[in-house]
Design a protein around this motif. Structure first.
Motif, PDB file in Angstrom:
ATOM      1  N   SER A   8       0.683  -1.634  -0.112  1.00 51.59           N
ATOM      2  CA  SER A   8      -0.249  -0.032  -0.482  1.00 51.59           C
ATOM      3  C   SER A   8       0.583   1.343  -0.488  1.00 51.59           C
ATOM      4  N   ASN A   9       1.714   1.097   1.126  1.00 46.52           N
ATOM      5  CA  ASN A   9       2.991   2.148   0.567  1.00 46.52           C
ATOM      6  C   ASN A   9       3.166   2.767  -0.100  1.00 46.52           C
ATOM      7  N   LYS A  10       3.676   1.536  -0.866  1.00 47.58           N
ATOM      8  CA  LYS A  10       4.171   1.702  -2.312  1.00 47.58           C
ATOM      9  C   LYS A  10       3.686   2.350  -3.469  1.00 47.58           C
ATOM     10  N   ALA A  11       2.510   1.671  -2.827  1.00 53.19           N
ATOM     11  CA  ALA A  11       1.542   1.641  -3.879  1.00 53.19           C
ATOM     12  C   ALA A  11       1.212   3.957  -3.742  1.00 53.19           C
ATOM     13  N   ASP A  12       1.991   3.887  -2.768  1.00 51.32           N
ATOM     14  CA  ASP A  12       1.177   5.751  -2.646  1.00 51.32           C
ATOM     15  C   ASP A  12       2.544   6.767  -2.674  1.00 51.32           C
ATOM     16  N   ILE A  13       3.898   5.551  -2.689  1.00 49.65           N
ATOM     17  CA  ILE A  13       4.768   6.736  -2.899  1.00 49.65           C
ATOM     18  C   ILE A  13       4.972   6.983  -4.691  1.00 49.65           C
ATOM     19  N   GLU A  14       4.415   6.365  -5.546  1.00 46.79           N
ATOM     20  CA  GLU A  14       4.449   6.210  -6.581  1.00 46.79           C
ATOM     21  C   GLU A  14       3.485   7.279  -7.002  1.00 46.79           C
ATOM     22  N   ALA A  15       2.373   7.535  -6.482  1.00 47.66           N
ATOM     23  CA  ALA A  15       1.114   9.028  -6.714  1.00 47.66           C
ATOM     24  C   ALA A  15       1.765   9.883  -6.058  1.00 47.66           C
ATOM     25  N   LEU A  16       2.450   9.781  -4.982  1.00 48.03           N
ATOM     26  CA  LEU A  16       3.447  10.479  -4.245  1.00 48.03           C
ATOM     27  C   LEU A  16       3.831  11.713  -5.523  1.00 48.03           C
ATOM     28  N   THR A  17       5.350  10.106  -6.222  1.00 53.17           N
ATOM     29  CA  THR A  17       5.862  11.008  -6.817  1.00 53.17           C
ATOM     30  C   THR A  17       5.028  11.821  -8.111  1.00 53.17           C
ATOM     31  N   ARG A  18       3.948  11.368  -8.212  1.00 55.26           N
ATOM     32  CA  ARG A  18       3.188  12.347  -9.258  1.00 55.26           C
ATOM     33  C   ARG A  18       2.751  13.839  -8.625  1.00 55.26           C
ATOM     34  N   GLY A  19       2.232  13.781  -7.621  1.00 49.10           N
ATOM     35  CA  GLY A  19       2.249  14.304  -6.481  1.00 49.10           C
ATOM     36  C   GLY A  19       1.504  14.757  -5.949  1.00 49.10           C
ATOM     37  N   ASP A  20      -0.118  13.523  -5.706  1.00 44.10           N
ATOM     38  CA  ASP A  20      -1.205  13.094  -5.438  1.00 44.10           C
ATOM     39  C   ASP A  20      -0.511  13.877  -3.632  1.00 44.10           C
ATOM     40  N   VAL A  21      -1.794  14.437  -3.743  1.00 46.60           N
ATOM     41  CA  VAL A  21      -1.686  15.384  -2.249  1.00 46.60           C
ATOM     42  C   VAL A  21      -2.288  13.480  -1.038  1.00 46.60           C
ATOM     43  N   SER A  22      -3.394  13.022  -1.711  1.00 48.53           N
ATOM     44  CA  SER A  22      -3.952  12.576  -1.128  1.00 48.53           C
ATOM     45  C   SER A  22      -2.813  10.878  -0.834  1.00 48.53           C
ATOM     46  N   ALA A  23      -2.328  10.953  -1.415  1.00 43.86           N
ATOM     47  CA  ALA A  23      -1.047   9.913  -1.063  1.00 43.86           C
ATOM     48  C   ALA A  23      -0.620  10.493   0.236  1.00 43.86           C
ATOM     49  N   PHE A  24       0.113  11.475  -0.427  1.00 47.66           N
ATOM     50  CA  PHE A  24       0.918  12.135   0.744  1.00 47.66           C
ATOM     51  C   PHE A  24       0.035  12.267   2.177  1.00 47.66           C
ATOM     52  N   GLU A  25      -0.869  13.101   2.707  1.00 51.08           N
ATOM     53  CA  GLU A  25      -1.355  12.542   3.643  1.00 51.08           C
ATOM     54  C   GLU A  25      -1.836  11.423   4.221  1.00 51.08           C
ATOM     55  N   ARG A  26      -2.045  10.020   3.535  1.00 52.80           N
ATOM     56  CA  ARG A  26      -2.219   8.870   4.052  1.00 52.80           C
ATOM     57  C   ARG A  26      -0.694   8.393   4.123  1.00 52.80           C
ATOM     58  N   LEU A  27       0.313   8.391   3.968  1.00 52.27           N
ATOM     59  CA  LEU A  27       1.758   8.001   3.834  1.00 52.27           C
ATOM     60  C   LEU A  27       2.304   9.015   5.362  1.00 52.27           C
TER      61      LEU A  27
END
Length: 198
Positions: A8-27
């Protein structure tokens, strides 16, 4: 459970690299408690630990495009936190050394106000000198001295050579030495401080 969280964290990190704020908040929600506990264990102060955590996540957001999802994020965050703690401690040591140097030469004012003002002037001068550096050199110097990254790590992040990074750092230190040379009273302390950065 840990494997699911890691994926789950890996998916969020991938999303974070694209600037996904929601992924950043989850991490942040997932990793903040561990990072806070780590920082608090080192500094033993709630406010300092909170400040370190905030700065770590700020730097992570600023460098989101260079993150490697395959490497995870926890180790990266802890490394930044460790260097922030180190630099905070080193600054306290430097402040003490500066005050002691003035005291040894009988320069400290009776109420210590003069010492505080002179130290503040020195810090402001240091920041002004750094601000006057070319943007890339300033960034390299901050990554090296503030965050404690190695030349190789900086070169990887900035996609350049180790020798180029070393050149930027040497020129930054040379500029600092030249600017501080006219401050005879504190020159020895500044030299010692700059030497500790090498």
């Amino acid at each position: 459970m840990q494997a699911e969280e890691k994926n789950s964290n890996k998916a969020d990190i991938e999303a974070l690299t694209r600037g996904d704020v929601s992924a950043f908040e989850r991490l942040f929600k997932c990793l903040e408690p561990k990072l806070y506990a780590f920082a608090y264990k080192l500094v033993r102060n709630r406010e300092d630990a909170e400040e370190i955590v905030q700065e770590v996540f700020l730097k992570t957001w600023e460098r989101r495009a260079s993150l490697d999802p395959a490497q995870g994020l926890e180790g990266y965050l802890f490394k930044i936190a460790k260097h922030l703690v180190y630099n905070k401690s080193r600054r306290h040591v430097y402040e003490f050394a500066f005050s002691k140097y003035l005291a040894d030469y009988g320069i400290v004012a009776e109420d210590s106000t003069q010492t505080t003002l002179e130290h503040q002037e020195l810090v402001e001068l240091f920041e002004e000198i750094c601000a006057s550096m070319p943007p890339v050199r300033r960034q390299v110097f901050a990554m090296s001295r503030t965050e404690g990254l190695s030349n190789h790590e900086i070169a990887t992040v900035l996609n350049t050579s180790n020798s180029n990074i070393e050149n930027h750092i040497n020129k930054a230190l040379k500029l600092l030495r030249e600017k501080f040379r006219s401050y005879d009273i504190v020159y020895a302390v500044v030299l010692a401080y700059l030497h500790s950065l090498l």
